[in-house]
Design an enzyme around this catalytic site. Structure first.
Site, short mmCIF file in Angstrom:
data_model
loop_
_atom_site.label_atom_id
_atom_site.label_comp_id
_atom_site.label_asym_id
_atom_site.label_seq_id
_atom_site.Cartn_x
_atom_site.Cartn_y
_atom_site.Cartn_z
N ARG A 58 2.72 14.70 12.90
CA ARG A 58 3.65 14.34 11.83
C ARG A 58 3.71 15.49 10.84
NH1 ARG A 58 1.90 8.56 9.77
NH2 ARG A 58 -0.19 9.22 10.33
N ARG A 90 -2.84 11.06 4.76
CA ARG A 90 -1.64 11.89 4.73
C ARG A 90 -0.87 11.76 3.42
NH1 ARG A 90 0.22 14.38 8.91
NH2 ARG A 90 2.32 14.33 8.07
N LEU A 107 9.37 19.53 6.47
CA LEU A 107 10.52 19.14 5.67
C LEU A 107 10.19 19.14 4.18
CD1 LEU A 107 12.06 16.29 7.87
CD2 LEU A 107 12.81 18.66 7.68
N ARG A 150 -8.23 0.53 5.31
CA ARG A 150 -7.35 1.50 4.64
C ARG A 150 -6.08 0.83 4.11
NH1 ARG A 150 -5.05 5.40 8.25
NH2 ARG A 150 -4.00 5.97 6.33
N CYS A 153 -4.09 9.27 10.01
CA CYS A 153 -4.23 8.57 11.29
C CYS A 153 -4.42 9.53 12.45
CB CYS A 153 -2.99 7.69 11.54
SG CYS A 153 -2.92 6.23 10.51
N ASP A 183 5.57 0.45 11.75
CA ASP A 183 4.24 -0.04 11.37
C ASP A 183 3.97 -1.46 11.87
OD1 ASP A 183 3.45 2.30 10.24
OD2 ASP A 183 3.62 1.65 8.16
N LYS A 185 0.82 -1.21 0.00
CA LYS A 185 0.00 0.00 0.00
C LYS A 185 0.86 1.26 0.00
CE LYS A 185 -1.39 1.90 3.65
NZ LYS A 185 -1.14 3.11 4.51
N ASN A 186 1.84 1.34 0.88
CA ASN A 186 2.64 2.55 1.01
C ASN A 186 3.46 2.83 -0.25
OD1 ASN A 186 1.67 3.07 3.56
ND2 ASN A 186 3.40 2.11 4.62
#
Length: 421
Positions: free
Chosen positions: A121, A92, A125, A397, A116, A305, A22-23
């Site tokens: 977070r 996010r 940056l 999700r 989340c 995670d 997913k990420n």
């Protein structure tokens, strides 16, 4: 709203295939904004975060076709550079459209992200890096408003390694004028895979897989095709389900090198594994595995995670374990819910201290975020009696029909519609 009904204590057996990451996919899909054509991505998981990203891309004007695990992203018809609050608030990773939009179109208006419900977070940056590359950035009524005539290469040094900012700057740099050097870049597999996708488009990137990325900007990129990596967090979660239930299961997973830290820690507890080609087999689990301390770290360290899932596993091990999250503050909202099931866990500062060999008993528990939800499912599988896990939309999700995968291994878990709000 759905919930899981789990009748615990059942041994698992069999083999399960891990879905795409997913990420990783959440970076690959917006990367298509950097070209004008039809991009094809395979091994994409059918999870809600992916559907949210697809809706955002469609809002921008991209044409999306998502069939089974294949997404085709046609960016030739993109007609707006505004990412609205209604979509970005859900996730996010939506901020990943900032770099590509700014780099290709010279402008972007992106709502500040949501996601989340734990921990601050910040995205400072991301923004400071874009400013170094020549972007003018304002925060206006909850939106990031960025513009530039042309991004220019710059030296970007992250004080703290960050996956999100590394990905965003990498995508911004590939069409910038001149050379960009990213120091202390994230080396997570998801970033490496994003860089490989950009190279397939025609980007010039050196140092892929290292902490220093050198990007020489090009004038344009072409549409490309790529197969997504497998989800290392789903793989780790299912391995831990087998260990918690003292079960022999097999995980079909194509990127074994990404799980080195997790495999090592599992073996330290006494679990015997056979790792070969694209299979991980749990050969045996001792009646009383050893409780082992874990500190999360940036890749290749133990992933944050999997912190919640490891905490659940430690409740069934012998001794006491301290789990420290060095990546995020306040990522322990699963602890009160695990304690409702009979766990004995105390949080001190950024650590959870777990007393092992506790007898878990079924109860109603509530999901608070994606990975916390997974820890409650694991605990429910190990608990005596019936556990109800509420608000599992968090799980949806990031896990593709996890209840079906667990059921295929012999777990007694059902998805049930509920009127709970």
């Amino acid at each position: 709203m759905d919930k899981f009904l789990i009748h615990g204590g059942k041994k698992l057996s069999g083999k399960v295939k891990i879905s795409g990451a997913k990420n990783s996919a959440l970076a690959l899909i917006p990367a298509a904004l950097l070209n004008s054509g039809k991009n094809r991505l395979t091994n994409i998981p059918e999870v809600n975060d992916i559907y949210t990203m697809c809706k955002l891309m469609q809002h921008l004007g991209a044409q999306i076709e998502f069939t089974n695990d294949v997404i085709e992203v046609d960016t030739s018809s993109v007609n707006t550079q505004t990412a609205p609050y209604e979509l970005v608030k859900k996730m996010r990773a939506s901020v990943y459209v900032l770099g590509p939009l700014l780099s290709r179109y010279g402008r972007a208006k992106v709502s500040l992200p949501g996601g989340c419900a734990w921990g601050p977070r910040p995205i400072n940056l991301h923004l400071e890096s874009m400013k170094k590359m020549g972007a003018e950035i304002e925060l206006v009524e909850g939106y990031i408003v960025a513009k530039t005539e042309k991004l220019k290469g710059a030296k970007i040094n992250f004080d703290v390694s960050t996956v999100g900012a590394t990905g965003n700057v990498l995508m911004a740099a590939v069409l910038a004028k001149g050379e960009t050097v990213i120091s202390n870049a994230a080396i997570e597999p998801e970033i490496t895979h994003l860089a490989n996708f950009l190279v397939k488009m025609g980007a010039r990137i050196e140092g892929i897989g290292t902490k220093v990325l050198n990007i020489e900007g090009v004038n344009e990129l072409q549409a490309a095709e790529l197969s997504n990596i497998d989800d290392r967090i789903e793989a780790g979660t299912l391995l831990l389900s087998g260990a918690m239930l003292r079960s022999n299961i097999s995980i079909e997973y194509n990127n074994l090198e990404h799980l080195t830290a997790v495999i090592s820690k599992l073996e330290d507890t006494g679990v015997k594994l056979k790792v070969n080609n694209n299979l991980i087999d749990i050969i045996s689990v001792p009646d009383e595995p050893n409780a082992i301390d874990v500190s999360t770290a940036v890749y290749p360290g133990f992933p944050t995670d999997l912190q919640a899932q490891w905490t659940a596993y430690m409740t069934q091990c012998s001794g006491e374990a301290t789990i420290t999250d060095t990546i995020y503050l306040d990522r322990f909202k699963h602890i009160p819910e695990l304690n409702r099931l009979g766990a004995s866990i105390v949080v001190k500062n950024n650590s959870a201290i777990v007393k092992g060999s506790t007898r878990l008993k079924g109860a109603k528990v509530m999901s608070t975020d994606l990975r916390a939800s997974a820890s409650l499912v694991l605990a429910g599988l190990a608990a005596e009696g019936t556990t109800e896990v509420l608000r599992i939309y968090h799980l949806d999700r990031g896990y593709q029909r996890i209840e079906e995968k667990l059921r295929s291994l012999g777990a007694d878990i059902q998805r049930i519609k509920t009127e709970e709000f």
